[in-house]
Structure formats: structure tokens, C-alpha cells
Design a protein around this motif. Structure first.
Motif, PDB file in Angstrom:
ATOM      1  N   LEU A  84       0.813  -1.212   0.000  1.00 42.82           N
ATOM      2  CA  LEU A  84       0.000   0.000   0.000  1.00 42.82           C
ATOM      3  C   LEU A  84       0.849   1.265   0.000  1.00 42.82           C
ATOM      4  O   LEU A  84       0.362   2.345  -0.341  1.00 42.82           O
ATOM      5  CB  LEU A  84      -0.947   0.006   1.202  1.00 42.82           C
ATOM      6  CG  LEU A  84      -2.071  -1.035   1.173  1.00 42.82           C
ATOM      7  CD1 LEU A  84      -2.999  -0.854   2.368  1.00 42.82           C
ATOM      8  CD2 LEU A  84      -2.872  -0.948  -0.119  1.00 42.82           C
ATOM      9  N   HIS A  85       2.133   1.139   0.398  1.00 46.63           N
ATOM     10  CA  HIS A  85       3.045   2.284   0.355  1.00 46.63           C
ATOM     11  C   HIS A  85       3.857   2.305  -0.942  1.00 46.63           C
ATOM     12  O   HIS A  85       4.602   3.249  -1.188  1.00 46.63           O
ATOM     13  CB  HIS A  85       4.008   2.244   1.537  1.00 46.63           C
ATOM     14  CG  HIS A  85       3.344   2.493   2.860  1.00 46.63           C
ATOM     15  ND1 HIS A  85       2.577   3.606   3.114  1.00 46.63           N
ATOM     16  CD2 HIS A  85       3.337   1.767   4.011  1.00 46.63           C
ATOM     17  CE1 HIS A  85       2.124   3.564   4.353  1.00 46.63           C
ATOM     18  NE2 HIS A  85       2.556   2.462   4.923  1.00 46.63           N
ATOM     19  N   SER A  86       3.730   1.269  -1.737  1.00 45.52           N
ATOM     20  CA  SER A  86       4.537   1.164  -2.958  1.00 45.52           C
ATOM     21  C   SER A  86       4.056   2.151  -4.022  1.00 45.52           C
ATOM     22  O   SER A  86       2.872   2.452  -4.135  1.00 45.52           O
ATOM     23  CB  SER A  86       4.467  -0.260  -3.509  1.00 45.52           C
ATOM     24  OG  SER A  86       5.135  -0.344  -4.747  1.00 45.52           O
ATOM     25  N   ARG A  87       5.004   2.636  -4.821  1.00 45.62           N
ATOM     26  CA  ARG A  87       4.673   3.516  -5.941  1.00 45.62           C
ATOM     27  C   ARG A  87       4.547   2.725  -7.241  1.00 45.62           C
ATOM     28  O   ARG A  87       4.300   3.308  -8.295  1.00 45.62           O
ATOM     29  CB  ARG A  87       5.741   4.604  -6.086  1.00 45.62           C
ATOM     30  CG  ARG A  87       5.804   5.550  -4.881  1.00 45.62           C
ATOM     31  CD  ARG A  87       6.848   6.627  -5.088  1.00 45.62           C
ATOM     32  NE  ARG A  87       6.906   7.536  -3.954  1.00 45.62           N
ATOM     33  CZ  ARG A  87       7.736   8.566  -3.861  1.00 45.62           C
ATOM     34  NH1 ARG A  87       8.595   8.808  -4.855  1.00 45.62           N
ATOM     35  NH2 ARG A  87       7.737   9.340  -2.796  1.00 45.62           N
ATOM     36  N   ASN A  88       4.732   1.412  -7.134  1.00 51.90           N
ATOM     37  CA  ASN A  88       4.594   0.564  -8.311  1.00 51.90           C
ATOM     38  C   ASN A  88       3.147   0.602  -8.795  1.00 51.90           C
ATOM     39  O   ASN A  88       2.208   0.448  -8.013  1.00 51.90           O
ATOM     40  CB  ASN A  88       5.000  -0.870  -7.962  1.00 51.90           C
ATOM     41  CG  ASN A  88       4.893  -1.811  -9.143  1.00 51.90           C
ATOM     42  OD1 ASN A  88       3.797  -2.287  -9.444  1.00 51.90           O
ATOM     43  ND2 ASN A  88       5.998  -2.070  -9.802  1.00 51.90           N
ATOM     44  N   GLN A  89       2.958   0.788 -10.102  1.00 50.48           N
ATOM     45  CA  GLN A  89       1.620   0.968 -10.642  1.00 50.48           C
ATOM     46  C   GLN A  89       0.750  -0.267 -10.429  1.00 50.48           C
ATOM     47  O   GLN A  89      -0.443  -0.165 -10.137  1.00 50.48           O
ATOM     48  CB  GLN A  89       1.700   1.294 -12.136  1.00 50.48           C
ATOM     49  CG  GLN A  89       0.360   1.665 -12.767  1.00 50.48           C
ATOM     50  CD  GLN A  89      -0.282   2.878 -12.110  1.00 50.48           C
ATOM     51  OE1 GLN A  89       0.421   3.807 -11.708  1.00 50.48           O
ATOM     52  NE2 GLN A  89      -1.612   2.856 -11.992  1.00 50.48           N
ATOM     53  N   VAL A  90       1.344  -1.462 -10.553  1.00 47.72           N
ATOM     54  CA  VAL A  90       0.576  -2.700 -10.350  1.00 47.72           C
ATOM     55  C   VAL A  90       0.113  -2.812  -8.901  1.00 47.72           C
ATOM     56  O   VAL A  90      -1.042  -3.162  -8.623  1.00 47.72           O
ATOM     57  CB  VAL A  90       1.413  -3.930 -10.742  1.00 47.72           C
ATOM     58  CG1 VAL A  90       0.656  -5.218 -10.424  1.00 47.72           C
ATOM     59  CG2 VAL A  90       1.776  -3.881 -12.220  1.00 47.72           C
ATOM     60  N   ALA A  91       1.008  -2.497  -7.957  1.00 46.49           N
ATOM     61  CA  ALA A  91       0.646  -2.556  -6.538  1.00 46.49           C
ATOM     62  C   ALA A  91      -0.467  -1.564  -6.226  1.00 46.49           C
ATOM     63  O   ALA A  91      -1.396  -1.863  -5.461  1.00 46.49           O
ATOM     64  CB  ALA A  91       1.869  -2.275  -5.674  1.00 46.49           C
TER      65      ALA A  91
END
Length: 339
Positions: A84-91
Motif C-alpha cells: 500500500l506504500h509502494s509507488r509501483n503501478q501494479v501494486a
């Protein structure tokens, strides 16, 4: 990065991500220096996110979108590297999708629809003294099941009303603290006290309730002689399965239903079923599979011969005196404001 990518996709197929073990093994290999990576911190972060994704996927399939998002929220509170803190678009898309599914009322997987259909069919042909226990390993799913069954009206689909309640263990470390899920469904991790558990069981025996939704606390030690239907909402190991099945078929014939999603959970079911069949085969011919020791030393001292007696166990005299004193004090206590 190549090593992490290989580990993250090793054994994965289009619909099934790998289990958590390969990721844990990869972390151990990096920690011991058996595999060299450019950045240990980045590698550990990716592996932790992979394990979180695997666990979330499992909760999504076995329980509900709400359960998966609850888990991701818990991780986000204690780990800055969570999905939820990731900047990855899939996440980001995964988090938004699960949040949206919970918000729009998709609190459950198709399992719950199937469970409701089977329970309604059971009560359609059942007598008023029928008893049902539904087992689930995930405490939050208990509330979803209870809510769904309480919405089933008594009528043409059921011969008698489904009177359902939860039967769960006592509070954990977070007991009593209410929290909000991303789906806007207020939930609590508070469990049941022993007094509440006893009252629920008494109501179940008396018929005020005819359906219990239980966690592992209901797998052993319940003195309920006439359970007609046992329902597994998830697949567990063979020992727990035997304990669960032992709740039925005591006073009269009973039935066991196990729900498993296609993929890993069904594979686990077939594996545990083979273990069960092998165990039963061994028990049918114990001499061929077990070696019984005949020269065991006597446990009870010589000269002592135990005799079975049926007695009513009562409180000790000391405990009775203590209770009497407490009761006496309570009776002489003046009400607030009295002179």
C-alpha cells in the motif's frame, strides 16, 4: 535484481503465484551471503512485497476481498515497504481494486454464496432439532458468514429459521480496539469471554441457536451430542480435520461438507485426503504398520489399584467459605447515597 526476479517467478503460473517459502528461502540465502545482489535492502524489500502479495492472494481466494485488504492495511501500519506504500503501478491498482470491491459490498468470495445455498438446502429438509457448525480459520470471515446467514429469511427456502451466532476465542493483543477497514465495514478483533462462550454453547444445546460459526476453538472439547452438519469453509491439515469431523455423527448420522477453491487450496485438500486415507489404512491393520511395546514399566505404584467412581464434583469447603463471605459483604453493602 536478476536473482530476485527469478525467485519471484520461479514456479509461478498465470493464475497461481508461488508460495511464501521460496521468498523466505531467498531472503535467507541473501542474508548468509550465498547469493550476491547489488543492494540487499532493495532485494529484501521486493521479497517482502512478494510474500505480502502471495498472502493477500490466498486470503482473497479463500475468504474475501475484505480479508485481503485488511491484511494489506495491517502490513502498511507496521512496514513502510508494504504494497500500500509502494509507488509501483501494479501494486497501486491491486490496492485500489481490493478497496473498491470491499466498498461496493463484495465482502466475500463465491465460497460464501455456495455455503449459503447448501445451508438453505439443509434447513429446507431439516427438523427443528437440527444443529450445524461452520468452521473457518480466519476470524474476520466469521462475521461475514454470520451476516450472510442472518439475512436468509425463514420461508419457502427453509423449514425453520437459521438462528446463527459466532463462537470464537478470547481477545488477542488487539482485543477491544475497533478499527476501520478500507471497505468502510467497521470490524473489531475483540473475541469472546469465557462467559460469552458458555452462554453461546448453552443456547446452542437448548435450541435457541441452531448454527454456530466457529474458529479453531470449536474443534475440540465441545459436548454437543447431535450435530447434523459440519461445514469446512477452508481446508486444514488432517489432524484438525479429524477433530472438526468429530463434532458430528455422535447421537445420529451426520454430514461433512468441505469447500475448497480451485488451485492451491484444492491441491492441499487432495494431499490431506491422501494422508487421511493412509492413516485409516494403517489403523485397519495396525500390526502391519505399528510396533507395540509389550514390556512397558508400570506407571502406577505397586499395591495401588485404581477404581472408577461416578461422583459429583463440588467446590472445596475453603472455596465455599470464601464465596459465602463475598456474598455476605455484597448483601450488606449500602446503595450509593444511603446514610
Amino acid at each position: 535484481k536478476t536473482f530476485v526476479d527469478n525467485k519471484a517467478t520461479n514456479g509461478a503460473v498465470r493464475t497461481e503465484p508461488p508460495a511464501s517459502f521460496p521468498f523466505q528461502q531467498a531472503q535467507n540465502n541473501i542474508q548468509r551471503g550465498e547469493v550476491h545482489v547489488r543492494s540487499k535492502g532493495a532485494a529484501f524489500s521486493l521479497l517482502q512485497q512478494a510474500m505480502e502479495l502471495t498472502k493477500s492472494y490466498e486470503l482473497l481466494l479463500r475468504y474475501s476481498p475484505g480479508a485481503a485488504y485488511d491484511y494489506m492495511e495491517k502490513r502498511a501500519k507496521v512496514n513502510s515497504n508494504s504494497l500500500l506504500h509502494s509507488r509501483n503501478q501494479v501494486a497501486i491498482e491491486i490496492g485500489d481494486m481490493l478497496r473498491s470491491m470491499s466498498t461496493n459490498g463484495a465482502h466475500h468470495s463465491p465460497k460464501l454464496d455456495r455455503l449459503t445455498t447448501i445451508i438453505k438446502n439443509h434447513f429446507k429438509h431439516a427438523t427443528a432439532d437440527t444443529r450445524v457448525i461452520i468452521f473457518t480459520s480466519y476470524r474476520q470471515s466469521v462475521q461475514d458468514i454470520v451476516r450472510a446467514l442472518r439475512e436468509v429469511p425463514a420461508g419457502a427456502d427453509t423449514a425453520c429459521k437459521i438462528k446463527v451466532a459466532e463462537f470464537i476465542g478470547q481477545s488477542d493483543a488487539a482485543a477491544g480496539k475497533k478499527r476501520r477497514t478500507g471497505g468502510g465495514d467497521g470490524r473489531t478483533t475483540k473475541g469472546q469471554s469465557q462467559k460469552e462462550q458458555k452462554r453461546t454453547l448453552n443456547d446452542f444445546r437448548a435450541g435457541s441457536l441452531n448454527t454456530l460459526v466457529a474458529t479453531s476453538i470449536g474443534e475440540e472439547g465441545l459436548d454437543i451430542p447431535s450435530v447434523d452438519l459440519i461445514f469446512f469453509f477452508d481446508v486444514v491439515d488432517i489432524i484438525r480435520a479429524i477433530q472438526r469431523m468429530g463434532r458430528t455423527g455422535r447421537a445420529r448420522d451426520g454430514k461433512v461438507v468441505i469447500l475448497a477453491t480451485e488451485g492451491k487450496e484444492f491441491t492441499k485438500f487432495t494431499s490431506e485426503q491422501k494422508k487421511y486415507e493412509n492413516l485409516m489404512r494403517c489403523l485397519r491393520t495396525p500390526a502391519n504398520h505399528f510396533k507395540l511395546e509389550k514390556n512397558c514399566p508400570r506407571i502406577i505404584p505397586a499395591g495401588v489399584t485404581p477404581v472408577c467412581e461416578l461422583r459429583m464434583i463440588e467446590a472445596s469447603p475453603a472455596l465455599k467459605t470464601t464465596k459465602s463471605k463475598i456474598t455476605g459483604k455484597a448483601k450488606t453493602k449500602k446503595p450509593p447515597g444511603a446514610k
